[in-house]
Motif scaffolding. Sequence first.
Motif, PDB file in Angstrom:
ATOM      1  N   ARG A 165      29.791  11.617   0.386  1.00 33.91           N
ATOM      2  CA  ARG A 165      31.268  11.619   0.287  1.00 33.91           C
ATOM      3  C   ARG A 165      31.768  12.975  -0.190  1.00 33.91           C
ATOM      4  O   ARG A 165      32.735  13.523   0.339  1.00 33.91           O
ATOM      5  N   HIS A 166      31.102  13.519  -1.201  1.00 34.41           N
ATOM      6  CA  HIS A 166      31.514  14.809  -1.742  1.00 34.41           C
ATOM      7  C   HIS A 166      31.395  15.909  -0.680  1.00 34.41           C
ATOM      8  O   HIS A 166      32.256  16.789  -0.585  1.00 34.41           O
ATOM      9  N   ARG A 167      30.333  15.835   0.106  1.00 37.12           N
ATOM     10  CA  ARG A 167      30.149  16.834   1.169  1.00 37.12           C
ATOM     11  C   ARG A 167      31.301  16.760   2.176  1.00 37.12           C
ATOM     12  O   ARG A 167      31.847  17.781   2.590  1.00 37.12           O
ATOM     13  N   ILE A 168      31.668  15.543   2.566  1.00 36.80           N
ATOM     14  CA  ILE A 168      32.753  15.351   3.540  1.00 36.80           C
ATOM     15  C   ILE A 168      34.082  15.834   2.967  1.00 36.80           C
ATOM     16  O   ILE A 168      34.868  16.503   3.647  1.00 36.80           O
ATOM     17  N   ILE A 169      34.331  15.513   1.697  1.00 29.12           N
ATOM     18  CA  ILE A 169      35.581  15.939   1.041  1.00 29.12           C
ATOM     19  C   ILE A 169      35.694  17.456   1.039  1.00 29.12           C
ATOM     20  O   ILE A 169      36.729  18.028   1.414  1.00 29.12           O
ATOM     21  N   LEU A 170      34.632  18.129   0.649  1.00 27.03           N
ATOM     22  CA  LEU A 170      34.657  19.595   0.570  1.00 27.03           C
ATOM     23  C   LEU A 170      34.724  20.231   1.960  1.00 27.03           C
ATOM     24  O   LEU A 170      35.372  21.268   2.146  1.00 27.03           O
ATOM     25  N   GLN A 171      34.097  19.592   2.943  1.00 31.16           N
ATOM     26  CA  GLN A 171      34.163  20.102   4.309  1.00 31.16           C
ATOM     27  C   GLN A 171      35.585  20.015   4.850  1.00 31.16           C
ATOM     28  O   GLN A 171      36.083  20.949   5.497  1.00 31.16           O
ATOM     29  N   LEU A 172      36.261  18.899   4.600  1.00 32.25           N
ATOM     30  CA  LEU A 172      37.654  18.749   5.026  1.00 32.25           C
ATOM     31  C   LEU A 172      38.546  19.814   4.394  1.00 32.25           C
ATOM     32  O   LEU A 172      39.428  20.374   5.048  1.00 32.25           O
ATOM     33  N   LEU A 173      38.312  20.102   3.119  1.00 36.31           N
ATOM     34  CA  LEU A 173      39.116  21.106   2.427  1.00 36.31           C
ATOM     35  C   LEU A 173      38.868  22.504   2.985  1.00 36.31           C
ATOM     36  O   LEU A 173      39.793  23.324   3.052  1.00 36.31           O
ATOM     37  N   GLN A 174      37.646  22.780   3.369  1.00 36.78           N
ATOM     38  CA  GLN A 174      37.356  24.074   3.982  1.00 36.78           C
ATOM     39  C   GLN A 174      38.102  24.223   5.306  1.00 36.78           C
ATOM     40  O   GLN A 174      38.547  25.319   5.664  1.00 36.78           O
ATOM     41  N   GLU A 175      38.273  23.119   6.002  1.00 41.77           N
ATOM     42  CA  GLU A 175      38.943  23.149   7.305  1.00 41.77           C
ATOM     43  C   GLU A 175      40.456  23.225   7.172  1.00 41.77           C
ATOM     44  O   GLU A 175      41.125  23.894   7.964  1.00 41.77           O
ATOM     45  N   LYS A 176      41.032  22.554   6.149  1.00 38.07           N
ATOM     46  CA  LYS A 176      42.492  22.412   6.081  1.00 38.07           C
ATOM     47  C   LYS A 176      43.146  22.984   4.827  1.00 38.07           C
ATOM     48  O   LYS A 176      44.366  23.108   4.774  1.00 38.07           O
ATOM     49  N   GLU A 177      42.367  23.248   3.796  1.00 44.83           N
ATOM     50  CA  GLU A 177      42.841  23.773   2.495  1.00 44.83           C
ATOM     51  C   GLU A 177      43.582  22.746   1.661  1.00 44.83           C
ATOM     52  O   GLU A 177      43.365  22.643   0.465  1.00 44.83           O
ATOM     53  N   VAL A 178      44.479  21.967   2.274  1.00 45.38           N
ATOM     54  CA  VAL A 178      45.153  20.871   1.560  1.00 45.38           C
ATOM     55  C   VAL A 178      44.960  19.605   2.389  1.00 45.38           C
ATOM     56  O   VAL A 178      45.267  19.590   3.581  1.00 45.38           O
ATOM     57  N   VAL A 179      44.443  18.550   1.759  1.00 44.39           N
ATOM     58  CA  VAL A 179      44.129  17.311   2.471  1.00 44.39           C
ATOM     59  C   VAL A 179      44.729  16.131   1.705  1.00 44.39           C
ATOM     60  O   VAL A 179      44.609  16.046   0.479  1.00 44.39           O
ATOM     61  N   LYS A 180      45.369  15.221   2.439  1.00 45.71           N
ATOM     62  CA  LYS A 180      45.988  14.039   1.843  1.00 45.71           C
ATOM     63  C   LYS A 180      44.931  12.968   1.546  1.00 45.71           C
ATOM     64  O   LYS A 180      43.887  12.911   2.201  1.00 45.71           O
ATOM     65  N   HIS A 191      44.876   9.778   2.186  1.00 43.78           N
ATOM     66  CA  HIS A 191      44.551   8.867   3.290  1.00 43.78           C
ATOM     67  C   HIS A 191      43.594   9.512   4.288  1.00 43.78           C
ATOM     68  O   HIS A 191      42.817   8.808   4.950  1.00 43.78           O
ATOM     69  N   GLU A 192      43.605  10.851   4.383  1.00 41.36           N
ATOM     70  CA  GLU A 192      42.677  11.534   5.277  1.00 41.36           C
ATOM     71  C   GLU A 192      41.245  11.444   4.748  1.00 41.36           C
ATOM     72  O   GLU A 192      40.291  11.296   5.521  1.00 41.36           O
ATOM     73  N   PHE A 193      41.098  11.561   3.430  1.00 36.74           N
ATOM     74  CA  PHE A 193      39.768  11.378   2.829  1.00 36.74           C
ATOM     75  C   PHE A 193      39.278   9.948   3.036  1.00 36.74           C
ATOM     76  O   PHE A 193      38.093   9.714   3.327  1.00 36.74           O
ATOM     77  N   VAL A 194      40.183   8.989   2.868  1.00 32.68           N
ATOM     78  CA  VAL A 194      39.832   7.573   3.042  1.00 32.68           C
ATOM     79  C   VAL A 194      39.347   7.314   4.467  1.00 32.68           C
ATOM     80  O   VAL A 194      38.329   6.654   4.686  1.00 32.68           O
ATOM     81  N   GLU A 195      40.088   7.860   5.442  1.00 30.28           N
ATOM     82  CA  GLU A 195      39.712   7.659   6.847  1.00 30.28           C
ATOM     83  C   GLU A 195      38.373   8.323   7.171  1.00 30.28           C
ATOM     84  O   GLU A 195      37.543   7.756   7.893  1.00 30.28           O
ATOM     85  N   ALA A 196      38.159   9.514   6.627  1.00 25.36           N
ATOM     86  CA  ALA A 196      36.941  10.269   6.948  1.00 25.36           C
ATOM     87  C   ALA A 196      35.691   9.643   6.336  1.00 25.36           C
ATOM     88  O   ALA A 196      34.590   9.753   6.901  1.00 25.36           O
ATOM     89  N   THR A 197      35.851   9.005   5.181  1.00 30.30           N
ATOM     90  CA  THR A 197      34.691   8.451   4.474  1.00 30.30           C
ATOM     91  C   THR A 197      34.561   6.931   4.607  1.00 30.30           C
ATOM     92  O   THR A 197      33.521   6.370   4.255  1.00 30.30           O
TER      93      THR A 197
END
Length: 250
Positions: free
Chosen positions: A6-21, A23-29
């Motif tokens: 989960r932590h890897r996915i969260i940090l990867q999303l932030l690298q891609e978008k810088e700011v992530v909502k 619900h986006e973390f919830v959907e991704a994980t």
Amino acid sequence: MLTPERHRIILQLLQEKEVVKLHEFVEATQCSESTIRRDLSQLEKEKKLKRVHGGAALLQQKREELSVFEKSTKNIHEKQLIGKYAASLIQDGDCIYLDAGTTTLQMIPYIEAKNIVVVTNGIMHIEALLEKDIPTYLVGGLIKKKTNALIGRGAIHSLQQYSFDKCFIGVNGVHIDFGYTTPDPEEALIKQTAIHLSQQAFVLADHSKLNESTFAKIAPLQEATMITDETDEELLAMYEAKTTVEVVKS
């Protein structure tokens, strides 16, 4: 899903978008909001991200600093709200220090107090202050191109000739542990000096500045009242435990 994944996915999303909502973390994980909130809290403690209202964002580089032009295009509405409220705190007859910066600049059109005097290190502030017929003293020193601020030994010496009823300070970061910060130690010293010369100190910080820390410390949180547009109650409670916080709302 295991926590490290989960932590890897969260940090990867932030690298891609810088700011992530959130619900986006919830959907991704495919995990619950409460699980993601715990993950964000843990990653923030590990200094890998910062929580923001409704999600998370990447941390700034410690010495990264935007130009005046770049700053002037960010969070304009929020800066105007903060500036308007800060201007309402100025009373007739006050001697004011107005720090260089795009948020403090937004105060000037809203200043209604009479018989005030302003001291500033902000080159951009001069024209607006003169248009308002406000007696203004400009400190000496070296002009910093990126921020249009006067800094250096000359600015410090000039500033020390005054004392103020109130000062209004701009910052790049507000952090529960590291206090008020800015990328440049020279600018930090100017801001720090102004706070020490003032009976009351106010820091103007829109929501993007909270939970950020940059290279040079200005002062601990308790040395100034913070004016912000942040509305996250959990986040505000942390800061209110250490200092007075004034929240402006649109």
